[in-house]
Design a protein around this motif. Structure first.
Motif, PDB file in Angstrom:
ATOM      1  N   PHE A  80     -62.819  68.164 -80.144  1.00 27.42           N
ATOM      2  CA  PHE A  80     -61.719  68.816 -79.438  1.00 27.42           C
ATOM      3  C   PHE A  80     -60.407  68.070 -79.637  1.00 27.42           C
ATOM      4  O   PHE A  80     -59.351  68.694 -79.779  1.00 27.42           O
ATOM      5  CB  PHE A  80     -62.039  68.969 -77.954  1.00 27.42           C
TER       6      PHE A  80
ATOM      7  N   GLY B 202     -59.432  68.991 -83.205  1.00 33.56           N
ATOM      8  CA  GLY B 202     -59.074  70.403 -83.295  1.00 33.56           C
ATOM      9  C   GLY B 202     -57.757  70.743 -82.616  1.00 33.56           C
ATOM     10  O   GLY B 202     -57.025  71.619 -83.073  1.00 33.56           O
ATOM     11  N   GLU B 203     -57.458  70.073 -81.539  1.00 35.05           N
ATOM     12  CA  GLU B 203     -56.179  70.287 -80.858  1.00 35.05           C
ATOM     13  C   GLU B 203     -55.088  69.379 -81.420  1.00 35.05           C
ATOM     14  O   GLU B 203     -53.907  69.713 -81.354  1.00 35.05           O
ATOM     15  CB  GLU B 203     -56.333  70.025 -79.357  1.00 35.05           C
TER      16      GLU B 203
ATOM     17  N   PHE C  86     -59.963  74.040 -87.403  1.00 32.93           N
ATOM     18  CA  PHE C  86     -61.337  74.494 -87.202  1.00 32.93           C
ATOM     19  C   PHE C  86     -62.299  73.728 -88.108  1.00 32.93           C
ATOM     20  O   PHE C  86     -63.347  73.258 -87.659  1.00 32.93           O
ATOM     21  CB  PHE C  86     -61.430  75.999 -87.466  1.00 32.93           C
TER      22      PHE C  86
ATOM     23  N   THR D 109     -65.158  71.082 -86.880  1.00 36.82           N
ATOM     24  CA  THR D 109     -66.553  71.366 -87.213  1.00 36.82           C
ATOM     25  C   THR D 109     -67.195  70.186 -87.928  1.00 36.82           C
ATOM     26  O   THR D 109     -68.348  69.833 -87.650  1.00 36.82           O
ATOM     27  CB  THR D 109     -66.647  72.639 -88.072  1.00 36.82           C
TER      28      THR D 109
ATOM     29  N   PHE E 156     -71.372  75.534 -81.365  1.00 36.85           N
ATOM     30  CA  PHE E 156     -69.972  75.088 -81.386  1.00 36.85           C
ATOM     31  C   PHE E 156     -69.140  75.968 -82.309  1.00 36.85           C
ATOM     32  O   PHE E 156     -68.064  76.437 -81.939  1.00 36.85           O
ATOM     33  CB  PHE E 156     -69.911  73.625 -81.831  1.00 36.85           C
TER      34      PHE E 156
ATOM     35  N   ASN F  86     -66.237  78.739 -81.078  1.00 34.72           N
ATOM     36  CA  ASN F  86     -64.870  78.617 -81.578  1.00 34.72           C
ATOM     37  C   ASN F  86     -64.423  79.867 -82.324  1.00 34.72           C
ATOM     38  O   ASN F  86     -63.287  80.310 -82.183  1.00 34.72           O
ATOM     39  CB  ASN F  86     -64.732  77.382 -82.469  1.00 34.72           C
TER      40      ASN F  86
ATOM     41  N   LEU G 297     -61.410  82.425 -81.230  1.00 35.54           N
ATOM     42  CA  LEU G 297     -60.328  82.760 -82.154  1.00 35.54           C
ATOM     43  C   LEU G 297     -60.204  84.273 -82.331  1.00 35.54           C
ATOM     44  O   LEU G 297     -59.098  84.819 -82.264  1.00 35.54           O
ATOM     45  CB  LEU G 297     -60.583  82.102 -83.514  1.00 35.54           C
TER      46      LEU G 297
END
Length: 114
Positions: free
Chosen positions: A30, A33-34, A59, A63, A99, A103, A107
């Protein structure tokens, strides 16, 4: 108990315990990803203003970070030939697939409903 079966038992025990690596991997995924869109100057919750390549990069990176414990689990389960010995590996694959699925669902939902 033979030395070989003790080794196998120890590896299987380690394989089950290595599933706990998914907890810090989830946090790190996270953050990555952020963090990638923020580092590039985009606001990720706003998919409409963020380019697709930034979303794809975030993404894919998240992953990869989330799937890293899968390498540990697969290494520990590698020698086990019985189907019960592959159970931690199956659990690890389900966690990673969940996961990815969540996600992708988020999206697609954001793209469809804004």
């Amino acid at each position: 108990m033979t030395p070989a079966s003790r080794t196998t038992h120890k590896e299987m025990s380690r394989a089950w315990w290595s599933l706990l690596l998914f907890i810090p991997a989830l946090v790190a995924a996270f953050v990555v990803g952020e963090g990638i869109p923020a580092w590039l100057g985009y606001d990720l919750p706003s998919v409409a203003t963020t380019p697709l390549w930034v979303i794809t990069l975030a993404f894919c990176a998240a992953t990869i970070v989330m799937a890293l414990p899968l390498l540990v689990v697969s290494r520990l389960c590698r020698r086990e030939q019985e189907s019960a010995g592959r159970t931690p590996l199956l659990v690890a694959w389900i966690v990673v697939a969940g996961f990815v699925g969540l996600n992708l669902f988020g999206l697609v939902t954001q793209l469809l409903f804004g």
